[in-house]
Scaffold this motif. Sequence first.
Motif, mmCIF file in Angstrom:
data_model
loop_
_atom_site.group_PDB
_atom_site.id
_atom_site.type_symbol
_atom_site.label_atom_id
_atom_site.label_comp_id
_atom_site.label_asym_id
_atom_site.label_seq_id
_atom_site.Cartn_x
_atom_site.Cartn_y
_atom_site.Cartn_z
ATOM 1 N N LEU A 103 0.812 -1.216 0.000
ATOM 2 C CA LEU A 103 0.000 0.000 0.000
ATOM 3 C C LEU A 103 0.848 1.269 0.000
ATOM 4 N N ASP A 104 2.113 1.150 0.366
ATOM 5 C CA ASP A 104 2.992 2.328 0.336
ATOM 6 C C ASP A 104 3.333 2.723 -1.094
ATOM 7 N N THR A 105 3.390 1.750 -1.999
ATOM 8 C CA THR A 105 3.748 2.040 -3.391
ATOM 9 C C THR A 105 2.603 1.750 -4.370
ATOM 10 N N GLY A 106 1.604 0.971 -3.906
ATOM 11 C CA GLY A 106 0.506 0.573 -4.782
ATOM 12 C C GLY A 106 0.831 -0.625 -5.647
ATOM 13 N N GLU A 107 2.037 -1.169 -5.498
ATOM 14 C CA GLU A 107 2.468 -2.280 -6.345
ATOM 15 C C GLU A 107 1.925 -3.620 -5.853
ATOM 16 N N LYS A 108 1.595 -4.467 -6.830
ATOM 17 C CA LYS A 108 1.189 -5.838 -6.513
ATOM 18 C C LYS A 108 2.437 -6.695 -6.368
ATOM 19 N N LEU A 109 2.543 -7.417 -5.245
ATOM 20 C CA LEU A 109 3.707 -8.266 -5.039
ATOM 21 C C LEU A 109 3.605 -9.513 -5.914
ATOM 22 N N ILE A 110 4.745 -10.080 -6.230
ATOM 23 C CA ILE A 110 4.812 -11.252 -7.103
ATOM 24 C C ILE A 110 4.772 -12.524 -6.259
ATOM 25 N N ARG A 111 3.824 -13.368 -6.567
ATOM 26 C CA ARG A 111 3.687 -14.615 -5.809
ATOM 27 C C ARG A 111 4.724 -15.638 -6.260
ATOM 28 N N ILE A 112 5.344 -16.310 -5.296
ATOM 29 C CA ILE A 112 6.305 -17.365 -5.561
ATOM 30 C C ILE A 112 5.688 -18.692 -5.147
ATOM 31 N N THR A 113 5.770 -19.682 -5.987
ATOM 32 C CA THR A 113 5.322 -21.021 -5.615
ATOM 33 C C THR A 113 6.546 -21.888 -5.363
ATOM 34 N N GLY A 114 6.492 -22.653 -4.313
ATOM 35 C CA GLY A 114 7.626 -23.494 -3.966
ATOM 36 C C GLY A 114 7.864 -23.472 -2.478
ATOM 37 N N ASP A 115 9.138 -23.326 -2.093
ATOM 38 C CA ASP A 115 9.487 -23.328 -0.678
ATOM 39 C C ASP A 115 10.398 -22.141 -0.377
ATOM 40 N N LYS B 36 15.428 -15.808 -5.149
ATOM 41 C CA LYS B 36 15.015 -14.558 -5.779
ATOM 42 C C LYS B 36 15.781 -13.347 -5.250
ATOM 43 N N CYS B 37 16.257 -13.453 -4.010
ATOM 44 C CA CYS B 37 16.887 -12.270 -3.416
ATOM 45 C C CYS B 37 18.284 -12.535 -2.853
ATOM 46 N N GLY B 38 18.763 -13.774 -2.977
ATOM 47 C CA GLY B 38 20.105 -14.084 -2.511
ATOM 48 C C GLY B 38 20.186 -14.506 -1.061
ATOM 49 N N SER B 39 19.302 -13.954 -0.230
ATOM 50 C CA SER B 39 19.286 -14.292 1.193
ATOM 51 C C SER B 39 17.938 -13.899 1.766
ATOM 52 N N LEU B 40 17.393 -14.743 2.645
ATOM 53 C CA LEU B 40 16.126 -14.404 3.291
ATOM 54 C C LEU B 40 16.289 -13.258 4.289
ATOM 55 N N ALA B 41 17.523 -12.939 4.607
ATOM 56 C CA ALA B 41 17.796 -11.832 5.525
ATOM 57 C C ALA B 41 18.104 -10.537 4.778
ATOM 58 N N ALA B 42 18.062 -10.601 3.437
ATOM 59 C CA ALA B 42 18.383 -9.410 2.644
ATOM 60 C C ALA B 42 17.393 -8.278 2.922
ATOM 61 N N GLY C 25 15.763 -4.689 1.694
ATOM 62 C CA GLY C 25 15.530 -3.946 0.455
ATOM 63 C C GLY C 25 14.051 -3.790 0.177
ATOM 64 N N SER C 26 13.722 -3.549 -1.055
ATOM 65 C CA SER C 26 12.318 -3.359 -1.436
ATOM 66 C C SER C 26 11.598 -4.707 -1.427
ATOM 67 N N ILE C 27 10.431 -4.715 -0.843
ATOM 68 C CA ILE C 27 9.636 -5.939 -0.798
ATOM 69 C C ILE C 27 8.998 -6.160 -2.172
ATOM 70 N N LYS C 28 9.218 -7.345 -2.732
ATOM 71 C CA LYS C 28 8.772 -7.598 -4.095
ATOM 72 C C LYS C 28 8.086 -8.946 -4.251
ATOM 73 N N TYR C 29 8.527 -9.946 -3.517
ATOM 74 C CA TYR C 29 7.996 -11.305 -3.667
ATOM 75 C C TYR C 29 7.311 -11.773 -2.387
ATOM 76 N N TRP C 30 6.410 -12.728 -2.535
ATOM 77 C CA TRP C 30 5.784 -13.335 -1.352
ATOM 78 C C TRP C 30 5.491 -14.807 -1.595
ATOM 79 N N LEU C 31 5.409 -15.520 -0.491
ATOM 80 C CA LEU C 31 5.178 -16.963 -0.514
ATOM 81 C C LEU C 31 4.327 -17.314 0.702
ATOM 82 N N ASP C 32 3.204 -18.049 0.492
ATOM 83 C CA ASP C 32 2.442 -18.505 1.662
ATOM 84 C C ASP C 32 2.898 -19.914 2.012
ATOM 85 N N LEU C 33 3.258 -20.079 3.264
ATOM 86 C CA LEU C 33 3.817 -21.344 3.727
ATOM 87 C C LEU C 33 3.293 -21.612 5.128
#
Length: 214
Positions: free
Chosen positions: A78-90, A97-103, A105-113
């Motif tokens: 909601l801060d940018t209005g952008e739709k996040l990209i869904r990732i399927t997998g684990d 996608k980002c090199g490290s889960l601790a990276a 930066g800008s939030i871009k991807y999401w995964l429901d687990l």
Amino acid sequence: MNFKEIQDAVKREIEDFSVEFFTDIPAIINETYLEACDEIDPGVPGLMNVETLNTVVSKAFIPQPGDSSGKIEDIYNLDTGEKLIRITGDLQTLRDKCGSLAAVGSIKYWLDLGSNIWYASIPAAVVVLEIIYYKLPKILVGDGDIPVQIPPHLHRAILVHGTSFKIFSRIEQESEGEAQETAKQSIFFSDGKENFHYWVSRRQRVSGRVAWDA
């Protein structure tokens, strides 16, 4: 049909065979109701909901909304209005996608687990997310409660025959005889679920239709 009418109808179906399951009927009706809604892909239109949640600084996940069925449809920043990209997998897929889960930066991807929503990268400051998801149907409690997420003409097939099917499965399994009643109830139940899927598929394209009157 309301909750009491459904319970009474189930009792009439099984009373000539066994009354020992009468106390289990309310719970089995609710179990059948939840399962029937959960089998709809992506979900029953009347259960779609929207909630805003905040990311947590230094964390790569947040819990799903408390009433979520586990089916997340979309997430927006909601801060940018952008739709996040869904990732399927684990989590490894998300990490790739980002090199490290601790990276950070800008939030871009999401995964429901499980019961959590994971995202990458981790924003340095709190970000407000809009979650579009399917919630769980309300459990039937009072006699007058109505299973509004299932259209009225399918209440009997799904909830009465579905509940009776489950009870007869137990009765006839214990008796080790022919499962004639189980088979009969199964036919009605299966037809009801098939018609429910068809009913929903015809209405998923109709904007604003959220439930059916009983």
